[in-house]
Structures are given as structure tokens and as C-alpha cells.
Design a protein around this motif. Structure first.
Motif, mmCIF file in Angstrom:
data_model
loop_
_atom_site.group_PDB
_atom_site.id
_atom_site.type_symbol
_atom_site.label_atom_id
_atom_site.label_comp_id
_atom_site.label_asym_id
_atom_site.label_seq_id
_atom_site.Cartn_x
_atom_site.Cartn_y
_atom_site.Cartn_z
ATOM 1 N N ARG A 1 1.047 -1.217 0.056
ATOM 2 C CA ARG A 1 0.173 0.099 -0.022
ATOM 3 C C ARG A 1 0.852 1.292 0.028
ATOM 4 N NH1 ARG A 1 -3.951 2.710 4.485
ATOM 5 N NH2 ARG A 1 -2.071 3.057 5.594
ATOM 6 N N GLU A 2 1.989 1.374 0.696
ATOM 7 C CA GLU A 2 2.644 2.473 0.857
ATOM 8 C C GLU A 2 3.482 2.698 -0.370
ATOM 9 O OE1 GLU A 2 2.955 4.585 3.369
ATOM 10 O OE2 GLU A 2 1.204 3.445 3.992
ATOM 11 N N LEU A 3 3.864 1.429 -1.107
ATOM 12 C CA LEU A 3 4.406 1.587 -2.526
ATOM 13 C C LEU A 3 3.493 2.296 -3.496
ATOM 14 C CD1 LEU A 3 6.412 -1.651 -2.925
ATOM 15 C CD2 LEU A 3 7.268 0.445 -2.182
ATOM 16 N N VAL A 4 2.019 1.842 -3.455
ATOM 17 C CA VAL A 4 0.990 2.493 -4.133
ATOM 18 C C VAL A 4 0.784 3.902 -3.996
ATOM 19 C CG1 VAL A 4 -1.337 2.413 -4.900
ATOM 20 C CG2 VAL A 4 -0.237 0.317 -4.624
ATOM 21 N N ARG A 5 1.125 4.427 -2.489
ATOM 22 C CA ARG A 5 0.967 5.701 -2.418
ATOM 23 C C ARG A 5 2.068 6.530 -2.943
ATOM 24 N NH1 ARG A 5 -1.370 6.487 3.854
ATOM 25 N NH2 ARG A 5 -3.663 5.624 3.218
ATOM 26 N N LEU A 6 3.112 5.929 -3.033
ATOM 27 C CA LEU A 6 4.464 6.711 -3.385
ATOM 28 C C LEU A 6 4.432 7.004 -4.939
ATOM 29 C CD1 LEU A 6 7.169 4.829 -1.262
ATOM 30 C CD2 LEU A 6 6.764 7.095 -0.939
ATOM 31 N N GLY A 7 4.048 5.852 -5.598
ATOM 32 C CA GLY A 7 4.423 6.144 -7.157
ATOM 33 C C GLY A 7 2.778 5.820 -7.921
ATOM 34 N N GLY A 8 1.871 5.273 -7.378
ATOM 35 C CA GLY A 8 0.563 4.840 -7.931
ATOM 36 C C GLY A 8 0.676 3.640 -8.616
ATOM 37 N N GLN A 9 -0.449 3.413 -9.381
ATOM 38 C CA GLN A 9 -0.697 2.150 -9.978
ATOM 39 C C GLN A 9 0.278 1.592 -10.981
ATOM 40 O OE1 GLN A 9 -3.677 1.615 -13.314
ATOM 41 N NE2 GLN A 9 -5.044 0.797 -11.464
ATOM 42 N N GLU A 10 0.364 2.630 -12.045
ATOM 43 C CA GLU A 10 1.450 2.297 -13.110
ATOM 44 C C GLU A 10 2.962 2.242 -12.821
ATOM 45 O OE1 GLU A 10 2.748 4.742 -17.242
ATOM 46 O OE2 GLU A 10 0.857 5.585 -16.076
ATOM 47 N N LYS A 11 3.323 2.918 -11.877
ATOM 48 C CA LYS A 11 4.691 2.805 -11.261
ATOM 49 C C LYS A 11 4.758 1.458 -10.663
ATOM 50 C CE LYS A 11 8.322 5.128 -8.791
ATOM 51 N NZ LYS A 11 8.627 6.470 -7.994
ATOM 52 N N LEU A 12 3.771 0.887 -10.031
ATOM 53 C CA LEU A 12 3.866 -0.452 -9.247
ATOM 54 C C LEU A 12 3.874 -1.510 -10.427
ATOM 55 C CD1 LEU A 12 3.676 -2.014 -6.711
ATOM 56 C CD2 LEU A 12 0.993 -2.263 -6.880
ATOM 57 N N LEU A 13 3.505 -1.440 -11.292
ATOM 58 C CA LEU A 13 3.099 -2.298 -12.698
ATOM 59 C C LEU A 13 4.251 -2.251 -13.212
ATOM 60 C CD1 LEU A 13 1.165 -4.313 -13.760
ATOM 61 C CD2 LEU A 13 0.526 -2.715 -15.380
ATOM 62 N N ASP A 14 5.218 -1.257 -13.330
ATOM 63 C CA ASP A 14 6.209 -1.272 -13.964
ATOM 64 C C ASP A 14 7.416 -1.706 -13.150
ATOM 65 O OD1 ASP A 14 8.114 -0.268 -16.329
ATOM 66 O OD2 ASP A 14 9.068 1.073 -14.745
ATOM 67 N N PHE A 15 7.283 -1.583 -11.678
ATOM 68 C CA PHE A 15 8.224 -2.051 -10.673
ATOM 69 C C PHE A 15 8.050 -3.764 -10.766
ATOM 70 C CE2 PHE A 15 8.527 -3.454 -6.546
ATOM 71 C CZ PHE A 15 10.058 -3.261 -6.364
ATOM 72 N N ILE A 16 6.841 -4.198 -10.904
ATOM 73 C CA ILE A 16 6.809 -5.632 -10.865
ATOM 74 C C ILE A 16 7.687 -6.324 -12.061
ATOM 75 C CG2 ILE A 16 5.165 -7.601 -11.047
ATOM 76 C CD1 ILE A 16 2.882 -5.835 -9.687
ATOM 77 N N GLN A 17 7.626 -5.589 -13.214
ATOM 78 C CA GLN A 17 8.305 -6.284 -14.363
ATOM 79 C C GLN A 17 9.600 -6.070 -14.411
ATOM 80 O OE1 GLN A 17 5.716 -3.750 -17.062
ATOM 81 N NE2 GLN A 17 4.694 -5.397 -17.831
ATOM 82 N N LYS A 18 10.150 -5.167 -13.674
ATOM 83 C CA LYS A 18 11.541 -4.749 -13.622
ATOM 84 C C LYS A 18 12.114 -5.796 -12.465
ATOM 85 C CE LYS A 18 11.836 0.178 -15.073
ATOM 86 N NZ LYS A 18 12.054 1.527 -14.958
ATOM 87 N N ALA A 19 11.431 -5.765 -11.422
ATOM 88 C CA ALA A 19 12.057 -6.555 -10.225
ATOM 89 C C ALA A 19 11.951 -8.119 -10.652
ATOM 90 C CB ALA A 19 10.949 -6.402 -9.007
ATOM 91 N N GLY A 20 11.075 -8.403 -11.591
ATOM 92 C CA GLY A 20 11.051 -9.767 -11.796
ATOM 93 C C GLY A 20 12.315 -10.360 -12.776
ATOM 94 N N GLN A 21 12.846 -9.163 -13.105
ATOM 95 C CA GLN A 21 14.250 -9.556 -14.086
ATOM 96 C C GLN A 21 15.573 -9.056 -13.151
ATOM 97 O OE1 GLN A 21 13.810 -8.368 -18.369
ATOM 98 N NE2 GLN A 21 12.286 -7.027 -17.398
ATOM 99 N N ALA A 22 15.318 -8.355 -12.124
ATOM 100 C CA ALA A 22 16.599 -7.745 -11.338
ATOM 101 C C ALA A 22 17.368 -9.064 -10.593
ATOM 102 C CB ALA A 22 16.207 -6.942 -10.551
ATOM 103 N N GLU A 23 18.510 -8.775 -10.384
ATOM 104 C CA GLU A 23 19.278 -9.711 -9.680
ATOM 105 C C GLU A 23 19.057 -9.792 -8.125
ATOM 106 O OE1 GLU A 23 21.649 -12.236 -10.459
ATOM 107 O OE2 GLU A 23 20.981 -11.623 -12.837
#
Length: 453
Positions: free
Chosen positions: A403-425
Motif C-alpha cells: 500500500r505504501e508503494l502504491v501511495r508513493l508512485g501509483g498504479q502504473e509505477k507499481l506495475l512497471d516495478f513488478i516487471q523490472k523487479a522480476g528480472q533484477a538480480e
């Protein structure tokens, strides 16, 4: 440490029963609730529990009209200490006032089983079933209202309404059966693709029904393949049941699309079990503890014979896992369990109309945050929330972090983060790069949110 000593320590830590009576006498309802919110009824001698339950019930009844949320909290605690007819009635009423339909139904069903001579339970449960268009179930429930009870006259009126609906539904089912028979005789009406495994998989959103090789009924379109055992349902019952499931799945799809910004695109298997079937296929220990799970590219729902609001919320939770499994380039397993579970839990809260944990859980988490006892995200990076000493608090903490991540950046940023984090080391490095926070910083943000800062 020996058992008697443990019992004495628990009793010493528990608020005295007399405190409940004193707070109720002064109508200090919030203080009463906070005093007993985290109290364990098992730590009180059985003879003392009614002395705590009665003041809590008094508060529930007093606040029912003006503060239904607090009334529900007090009612839930009252029933935890002693399941009285009055306590269950107040819990059900306050649950309905706070849009907690599943909790209301559970309280009414428990009241009907425990206090069958009290006509209020069968009457109100039957009324809810009528609202849910379960006219046959409503009729069976309303017939349990005692003939000499004060609720009998109202029950009789509702039974007439239920019988009329049953008659209308019967006519609709016969028409549906006639239509299915006509369609089955016309091969041109079935537009589908054959898969490599020989099954028929529709290419559109129109649903096709049939029977799989394993004997399960199958209803599927390009989004979902719903599977369940027939359980002696006739055609009309199957049509009604499948219709309810389709509606619930479409709702899960639409809600996830709106809330997360993306839903799953590949077809998803959804296997619906009764509790006995779930125990047979996945084991009795799972059946006793799990409402549903996403596993091996399929949602498996326990005790799905009745689709309550609670069942549908669980379906949303598991659907989010299925969506994340597709959104994340390396699958949902590449993400920390706390994040995966926290995201599903947060969206489930939103589906239930909440922006945070339920009040009773929030109070427990708030107390633990003050004492520095909340689970840390770094601990849950390697250990799943379900494995923590207090799973409910661990899930709540994980969801608050999302919820805090959603508050920090919103829906679009969270979705982008899921995709990036899924590939990060490193998930934590991806977290820092996107939100400028590490696990410790996010822990602090959760504690601040719980304290209201």
C-alpha cells in the motif's frame, strides 16, 4: 516451563474481567474494545468469560445505530468470549451494516445451528439468501423458523416470495435446457480451436460447456477454464452454479484490471472443490487451513459449493497471484513471497471496500508497531508470511508495505516495478532504484502509517 505456571502468567497478563464491567458502566466503548482487542479468551477461566462477553455485547448493542464499525468490533470480541444468541445476532447486524456479508452469514449460520428455537437466525439468513437469488436455499432456511416464534409471520411472507421465485427459475431452466439441446444439434454454433491435448478451447469470451477426460464438468472461454465435479446437480442447477462462478470470475478479472492496471491474458484453469473433494485431492490439513490457492498455473478453491462474499474475495486474491505470474517475466516465484502475498492481500482489501487491514487486525498491528514487534520485510525476504509466528500479522504487514508503494508512485509505477523487479538480480536494489527505499525504509513507512503519522 510447566503448564500451570504458563496458565498463571497468561492470566496475569490478561485484563481483569471486572475491568470490562467498569468500562461498560461508564460507556467507554473504545477503551473497552482496546482493552480486550488482543486478549485471548483461553487465558481466562471458563467461568469468567461470560463476565467479559456481556459488557462487550452491551457495547455492540449500544453502538449499532451510530457506530456500526465499533459495534462489529465489540460484537466479534463478545462472541469470541462466549457464543450467545444475543452476541451472534448483534455480530450479524453490525456485519451487514458494515458490508461484511460473509461475516454476517457465518454468524447467522452459527446461530441457527446453536440456537434453532430462536427464529431470528433462520429469518435473517433466509432474507439474505433471497437477496442473493438463492430462492431454493432461502425456502429451506425459512422453513426452519419455529411456527410459534414471533418471526413466523414474516417468515411466511418471505416463503411465498421464495416459492414464486423457485417457480420462475424452474421455467427459465427448462428454457435453457431446450436451448442447449438445440445448440448441441447444430455443429455450426460451436466456434472453437482444438488444442494439442485434444480438448476444445474457445477463442472468444463466449463460454462453452462440456465434460473433461477426468470426468469434471468444464466451462471455458479464452480467459478461464472452470472445472468442477458434477456433485449430482441436474442441468438447471449446473446452469445456475456455472453462471454464479462465471460472474465471480469476470468480477475478479475486471477488478484486478482496474486496481492493478493489468489482468491475466492467458487462459487460467479454475478448479472448484467442495471441502471433502479438496481434502481428497490436496489433503485434510490443507482443507482445514486453506480457503484457496494458486498452484501449477491453476486456482484451486476450497469449499466453493457456495460463492459467498468471502469466497469471492479469496478468488480475487488468488487471481492476483495468477496475473502476477504472467506479468513478472520470470514468473511470480522470482519475487519475494512477502511482496507477492502482500500485493494479493492489498487488492483483496480493496475489493472488500477497505484501504487497510480490518480494524481488529489494525489494532493488533498498531500495538506491535509501538513495541517494535512487527515482522521485518528483510526476514520475510527468505521466509514466507505464512511461516511466520503470526501469519495474519505478517500478511497484513506485507500488504501495508505494498500500500505504501502504491501511495508513493501509483498504479502504473507499481506495475512497471513488478516487471523490472522480476528480472533484477536483487529485489531490494530494484526497490531502491524505483522508490528510493530499502527494506528498512519501507518498514519505517509501514510503522508510520499505522501510527497515523
Amino acid at each position: 516451563m510447566n503448564t500451570p505456571l504458563i496458565a498463571l502468567l497468561l492470566l496475569a497478563a490478561a485484563p481483569p474481567a471486572q475491568k470490562a464491567k467498569e468500562l461498560a458502566a461508564h460507556k467507554e466503548w473504545e477503551e473497552l474494545y482496546l482493552a480486550f482487542a488482543a486478549a485471548d479468551p483461553a487465558s481466562y477461566p471458563e467461568a469468567q468469560r461470560p463476565s467479559v462477553a456481556a459488557p462487550l455485547l452491551k457495547g455492540c448493542e449500544a453502538l449499532l445505530a451510530e457506530d456500526a464499525v465499533m459495534a462489529y468490533s465489540l460484537g466479534e470480541r463478545a462472541v469470541a468470549f462466549q457464543e450467545t444468541a444475543g452476541g451472534l445476532r448483534c455480530l450479524a447486524k453490525s456485519a451487514l451494516k458494515t458490508d461484511q456479508r460473509a461475516a454476517a452469514e457465518e454468524a447467522l449460520k452459527k446461530g441457527l445451528a446453536t440456537f434453532p428455537k430462536d427464529g431470528a437466525f433462520a429469518l435473517e439468513l433466509g432474507r439474505l439468501q433471497l437477496q442473493d437469488k438463492d430462492s431454493a436455499g432461502a425456502l429451506a432456511t425459512l422453513q426452519q423458523v419455529p411456527a410459534k416464534s414471533k418471526e413466523a409471520a414474516e417468515a411466511k411472507k418471505l416463503m411465498q416470495q421464495a416459492r414464486a421465485q423457485v417457480s420462475e427459475e424452474g421455467a427459465a431452466r427448462r428454457e435453457a435446457e431446450r436451448l442447449e439441446q438445440r445448440m448441441n444439434g447444430d455443429g455450426d454454433t460451436r466456434q472453437a480451436k482444438a488444442t494439442a491435448g485434444g480438448e476444445v478451447r474457445p477463442a472468444s469470451l463466449s463460454y462453452e460447456s462440456g465434460v473433461g477426460k477426468d470426468g469434471m464438468r468444464v466451462r471455458q472461454n479464452s480467459r478461464f477454464a472452470i472445472r468442477y465435479f458434477n456433485s449430482d446437480r441436474d442441468f438447471g442447477q449446473r446452469a445456475e452454479y456455472e453462471g454464479k462462478v462465471v460472474s465471480a470470475l469476470d468480477e475478479a478479472y475486471d477488478f484486478t484490471q482496474r486496481t492493478l492496471g493489468r489482468a491475466r491474458e492467458r487462459q487460467l484453469n479454475v478448479v472448484l472443490y467442495t471441502r471433502d473433494e479438496f481434502a481428497t485431492h490436496l489433503g485434510p490439513s490443507y482443507a482445514a487451513r486453506v480457503a484457496g490457492l494458486y498452484h501449477d498455473d491453476a486456482i484451486r478453491m476450497n469449499d466453493a459449493a457456495e460463492l459467498t462474499q468471502g469466497t469471492k474475495a479469496t478468488l480475487v486474491h488468488e487471481y492476483v497471484h495468477a496475473a502476477v505470474d504472467e506479468i513478472c517475466p520470470r514468473g511470480g516465484g522470482a519475487l519475494p513471497r512477502w511482496f507477492n502475498e502482500g500485493l494479493a492481500e492489498y487488492i483483496e482489501w480493496r475489493y472488500l471496500g477497505l484501504d487497510g487491514p480490518p480494524r481488529y487486525l489494525r489494532d493488533v498491528m498498531k500495538g506491535q508497531a509501538k513495541q517494535g514487534r512487527l515482522p521485518k520485510l528483510s526476514d520475510m525476504d527468505s521466509q514466507a508470511p505464512i511461516s511466520m509466528s503470526q501469519p495474519e500479522v505478517a500478511y497484513g504487514t506485507s500488504a501495508m508495505a505494498v500500500r505504501e508503494l502504491v501511495r508513493l508512485g501509483g498504479q502504473e509505477k507499481l506495475l512497471d516495478f513488478i516487471q523490472k523487479a522480476g528480472q533484477a538480480e536483487s529485489f531490494q536494489e530494484a526497490l531502491k532504484a524505483t522508490y528510493e527505499k530499502d527494506f528498512a525504509g519501507l518498514d519505517q513507512a509501514v510503522r508510520a502509517a499505522l501510527s497515523g503519522r
